[in-house]
Design a protein around this motif. Structure first.
Motif, PDB file in Angstrom:
ATOM      1  N   ARG A   9       0.792  -1.276   0.039  1.00  0.00           N
ATOM      2  CA  ARG A   9      -0.026   0.050   0.000  1.00  0.00           C
ATOM      3  C   ARG A   9       0.952   1.380  -0.080  1.00  0.00           C
ATOM      4  O   ARG A   9       2.071   1.358   0.462  1.00  0.00           O
ATOM      5  CB  ARG A   9      -0.986  -0.053   1.180  1.00  0.00           C
ATOM      6  CG  ARG A   9      -0.046  -0.129   2.487  1.00  0.00           C
ATOM      7  CD  ARG A   9      -1.185  -0.276   3.708  1.00  0.00           C
ATOM      8  NE  ARG A   9      -0.418  -0.640   5.060  1.00  0.00           N
ATOM      9  CZ  ARG A   9      -0.099  -1.828   5.554  1.00  0.00           C
ATOM     10  NH1 ARG A   9      -0.037  -2.796   4.876  1.00  0.00           N
ATOM     11  NH2 ARG A   9       0.392  -1.801   6.698  1.00  0.00           N
ATOM     12  N   ILE A  10       0.070   2.303  -0.289  1.00  0.00           N
ATOM     13  CA  ILE A  10       0.986   3.555  -0.391  1.00  0.00           C
ATOM     14  C   ILE A  10      -0.181   4.400   0.793  1.00  0.00           C
ATOM     15  O   ILE A  10      -1.306   4.252   0.700  1.00  0.00           O
ATOM     16  CB  ILE A  10       1.118   4.291  -1.655  1.00  0.00           C
ATOM     17  CG1 ILE A  10      -0.053   4.436  -2.391  1.00  0.00           C
ATOM     18  CG2 ILE A  10       2.355   3.562  -2.118  1.00  0.00           C
ATOM     19  CD1 ILE A  10       0.246   5.108  -3.930  1.00  0.00           C
ATOM     20  N   HIS A  11       0.509   5.764   1.154  1.00  0.00           N
ATOM     21  CA  HIS A  11      -0.345   6.462   2.040  1.00  0.00           C
ATOM     22  C   HIS A  11      -0.018   7.746   2.097  1.00  0.00           C
ATOM     23  O   HIS A  11       1.355   7.964   2.391  1.00  0.00           O
ATOM     24  CB  HIS A  11      -0.707   5.741   3.393  1.00  0.00           C
ATOM     25  CG  HIS A  11      -1.709   6.393   4.197  1.00  0.00           C
ATOM     26  ND1 HIS A  11      -3.059   6.469   3.919  1.00  0.00           N
ATOM     27  CD2 HIS A  11      -1.402   7.592   5.321  1.00  0.00           C
ATOM     28  CE1 HIS A  11      -3.740   7.359   4.824  1.00  0.00           C
ATOM     29  NE2 HIS A  11      -2.670   7.757   5.987  1.00  0.00           N
ATOM     30  N   PHE A  12      -0.637   8.870   2.289  1.00  0.00           N
ATOM     31  CA  PHE A  12      -0.177  10.292   2.610  1.00  0.00           C
ATOM     32  C   PHE A  12      -1.380  10.832   3.315  1.00  0.00           C
ATOM     33  O   PHE A  12      -2.493  10.755   2.927  1.00  0.00           O
ATOM     34  CB  PHE A  12       0.212  10.927   1.411  1.00  0.00           C
ATOM     35  CG  PHE A  12       0.632  12.296   1.659  1.00  0.00           C
ATOM     36  CD1 PHE A  12       1.766  12.602   2.125  1.00  0.00           C
ATOM     37  CD2 PHE A  12      -0.207  13.445   1.470  1.00  0.00           C
ATOM     38  CE1 PHE A  12       2.132  13.934   2.460  1.00  0.00           C
ATOM     39  CE2 PHE A  12      -0.084  14.784   1.774  1.00  0.00           C
ATOM     40  CZ  PHE A  12       1.137  14.937   2.515  1.00  0.00           C
ATOM     41  N   VAL A  14       1.661  10.228   6.400  1.00  0.00           N
ATOM     42  CA  VAL A  14       2.231   9.555   7.426  1.00  0.00           C
ATOM     43  C   VAL A  14       3.080  10.478   8.266  1.00  0.00           C
ATOM     44  O   VAL A  14       3.787  11.250   8.030  1.00  0.00           O
ATOM     45  CB  VAL A  14       3.097   8.455   7.074  1.00  0.00           C
ATOM     46  CG1 VAL A  14       3.426   7.280   8.190  1.00  0.00           C
ATOM     47  CG2 VAL A  14       2.076   7.363   5.869  1.00  0.00           C
ATOM     48  N   TRP A  26       4.843   0.803   1.270  1.00  0.00           N
ATOM     49  CA  TRP A  26       4.789  -0.191   1.961  1.00  0.00           C
ATOM     50  C   TRP A  26       5.260  -1.436   1.053  1.00  0.00           C
ATOM     51  O   TRP A  26       4.251  -1.570   0.127  1.00  0.00           O
ATOM     52  CB  TRP A  26       3.849  -0.925   2.787  1.00  0.00           C
ATOM     53  CG  TRP A  26       3.781  -0.154   4.081  1.00  0.00           C
ATOM     54  CD1 TRP A  26       4.281  -0.500   5.443  1.00  0.00           C
ATOM     55  CD2 TRP A  26       3.218   1.195   4.463  1.00  0.00           C
ATOM     56  NE1 TRP A  26       4.109   0.184   6.181  1.00  0.00           N
ATOM     57  CE2 TRP A  26       3.366   1.463   5.930  1.00  0.00           C
ATOM     58  CE3 TRP A  26       2.552   2.072   3.727  1.00  0.00           C
ATOM     59  CZ2 TRP A  26       3.019   2.661   6.449  1.00  0.00           C
ATOM     60  CZ3 TRP A  26       2.208   3.303   4.355  1.00  0.00           C
ATOM     61  CH2 TRP A  26       2.360   3.597   5.698  1.00  0.00           C
ATOM     62  N   TRP A  62       0.856  14.030  -4.133  1.00  0.00           N
ATOM     63  CA  TRP A  62       1.322  14.391  -2.867  1.00  0.00           C
ATOM     64  C   TRP A  62       2.736  15.027  -2.950  1.00  0.00           C
ATOM     65  O   TRP A  62       3.318  15.701  -1.998  1.00  0.00           O
ATOM     66  CB  TRP A  62       1.532  13.294  -1.987  1.00  0.00           C
ATOM     67  CG  TRP A  62       0.055  12.545  -1.991  1.00  0.00           C
ATOM     68  CD1 TRP A  62      -1.041  13.097  -1.963  1.00  0.00           C
ATOM     69  CD2 TRP A  62      -0.170  11.120  -1.812  1.00  0.00           C
ATOM     70  NE1 TRP A  62      -1.969  12.168  -1.884  1.00  0.00           N
ATOM     71  CE2 TRP A  62      -1.451  10.835  -1.765  1.00  0.00           C
ATOM     72  CE3 TRP A  62       0.785   9.906  -1.990  1.00  0.00           C
ATOM     73  CZ2 TRP A  62      -2.069   9.522  -1.704  1.00  0.00           C
ATOM     74  CZ3 TRP A  62       0.333   8.749  -1.821  1.00  0.00           C
ATOM     75  CH2 TRP A  62      -1.132   8.561  -1.737  1.00  0.00           C
ATOM     76  N   ASP A 172      -0.445   6.474  13.124  1.00  0.00           N
ATOM     77  CA  ASP A 172      -1.573   6.839  12.088  1.00  0.00           C
ATOM     78  C   ASP A 172      -2.687   5.760  11.820  1.00  0.00           C
ATOM     79  O   ASP A 172      -2.313   4.509  11.933  1.00  0.00           O
ATOM     80  CB  ASP A 172      -0.673   7.122  10.729  1.00  0.00           C
ATOM     81  CG  ASP A 172       0.256   8.158  10.964  1.00  0.00           C
ATOM     82  OD1 ASP A 172      -0.338   9.261  11.323  1.00  0.00           O
ATOM     83  OD2 ASP A 172       1.425   8.143  10.480  1.00  0.00           O
ATOM     84  N   MET A 174      -5.271   4.469   9.044  1.00  0.00           N
ATOM     85  CA  MET A 174      -5.612   4.416   7.642  1.00  0.00           C
ATOM     86  C   MET A 174      -6.684   3.698   7.227  1.00  0.00           C
ATOM     87  O   MET A 174      -6.737   2.443   7.964  1.00  0.00           O
ATOM     88  CB  MET A 174      -4.395   4.115   6.712  1.00  0.00           C
ATOM     89  CG  MET A 174      -3.110   4.742   7.040  1.00  0.00           C
ATOM     90  SD  MET A 174      -1.682   4.118   6.340  1.00  0.00           S
ATOM     91  CE  MET A 174      -1.470   2.926   7.479  1.00  0.00           C
ATOM     92  N   ASP A 176      -8.835   1.675   3.822  1.00  0.00           N
ATOM     93  CA  ASP A 176      -8.742   1.413   2.391  1.00  0.00           C
ATOM     94  C   ASP A 176     -10.061   1.233   2.128  1.00  0.00           C
ATOM     95  O   ASP A 176     -11.237   1.334   2.753  1.00  0.00           O
ATOM     96  CB  ASP A 176      -8.004   0.150   2.295  1.00  0.00           C
ATOM     97  CG  ASP A 176      -8.686  -1.241   2.883  1.00  0.00           C
ATOM     98  OD1 ASP A 176      -9.758  -1.125   3.143  1.00  0.00           O
ATOM     99  OD2 ASP A 176      -7.833  -1.950   2.530  1.00  0.00           O
ATOM    100  N   TRP A 182      -5.696   0.288   8.797  1.00  0.00           N
ATOM    101  CA  TRP A 182      -4.227  -0.184   8.895  1.00  0.00           C
ATOM    102  C   TRP A 182      -3.546   0.880   9.813  1.00  0.00           C
ATOM    103  O   TRP A 182      -4.117   2.050  10.054  1.00  0.00           O
ATOM    104  CB  TRP A 182      -3.388   0.169   7.654  1.00  0.00           C
ATOM    105  CG  TRP A 182      -4.362  -0.792   6.512  1.00  0.00           C
ATOM    106  CD1 TRP A 182      -5.178  -0.123   5.667  1.00  0.00           C
ATOM    107  CD2 TRP A 182      -3.839  -1.994   6.239  1.00  0.00           C
ATOM    108  NE1 TRP A 182      -5.493  -1.116   4.776  1.00  0.00           N
ATOM    109  CE2 TRP A 182      -4.869  -2.092   4.913  1.00  0.00           C
ATOM    110  CE3 TRP A 182      -2.839  -2.761   6.574  1.00  0.00           C
ATOM    111  CZ2 TRP A 182      -4.797  -3.411   4.413  1.00  0.00           C
ATOM    112  CZ3 TRP A 182      -2.854  -4.011   5.821  1.00  0.00           C
ATOM    113  CH2 TRP A 182      -3.552  -4.259   4.485  1.00  0.00           C
TER     114      TRP A 182
END
Length: 222
Positions: A9-12, A14, A26, A62, A172, A174, A176, A182
């Motif tokens: 996964r990717i996230h913004f 963090v 990740w 981002w 954090d 998250m 999905d 997460w």
């Protein structure tokens, strides 16, 4: 042809794995599989196959506001070619610092890192050890080491060469598209076990990547 890469996964943003608001990436697949890891869902290889072009395209929105990039997993150095290809692309697009977590010891991956100087600013090395104490910033267990590899790394992460503070024991949260939850960060060793027990005692039915019900309730730091 752009290289393929396996990602979980990717996230913004963090905010718990390095300074500022960071892009989290990740990797999927881990050959180390530390006991007590909370990221068992990232262990299996062969999932989340995509391309580096697609990853870069997904996080481009981002880039202008991100203070840094954190790469974890899974195990990034299980895909060394894809990792370095991705880091090279990111370095050409942003001046943000790059932090990478690996469960491999420094001696094992140093040759790979040295072959691509300047791509990683700070590197946390070593396997998570649920039996070790957990007192250092950015590390899930005290056997892990923080390496500052560039001038930017020293500037951004020099202040993390110290004990962790209680204020930093946060995560954090998250969500999905499927409604899965997460967590990213460096929780206290028993924090997730207590959270799980509280939710189950309240009648919640949980399915977690951490299916170990050992009393230690060990949690990794990424």
């Amino acid at each position: 042809m752009t290289a393929s890469i396996a990602l979980s996964r990717i996230h913004f943003p963090v905010t718990t794995l390095g300074p500022g608001r960071r892009i989290g990436i990740w990797f999927q697949g881990c050959s180390i599989r530390c006991p007590g890891c909370i990221s068992m869902d990232t262990w299996a290889p062969g999932r989340g196959i995509t391309t580096i072009d697609e990853v870069v395209s997904a996080i481009a929105q981002w880039m202008p506001t991100a203070d840094g990039i954190t790469i974890s997993g899974g195990e990034p150095f299980d895909q060394p070619v894809a990792l370095m290809d991705l880091l090279g692309r990111l370095r050409s697009l942003t001046e943000a610092d790059v932090l990478v977590f690996t469960g491999h010891p420094w001696i094992k991956i140093r040759e790979t890192v040295d072959a691509f100087p300047g791509l990683i600013d700070a590197l946390v090395t070593g396997p998570f050890d649920v039996n070790q104490s957990q007192s250092l910033a950015l590390r899930g267990s005290d056997n892990q080491e923080l390496h500052l590899l560039t001038t930017l790394g020293q500037t951004s992460f020099g202040s993390f060469q110290r004990p962790i503070t209680e204020a930093e024991r946060t995560v954090d949260v998250m969500f999905d598209d499927r409604g899965d939850v997460w967590f990213a960060g460096i929780p206290g060793r028993d924090d997730f076990r207590r959270l799980r027990e509280m939710l189950e005692n309240a009648g919640a039915k949980l399915s977690t990547s951490d299916d170990k019900r050992a009393s230690s309730g060990g949690m990794s730091a990424r």
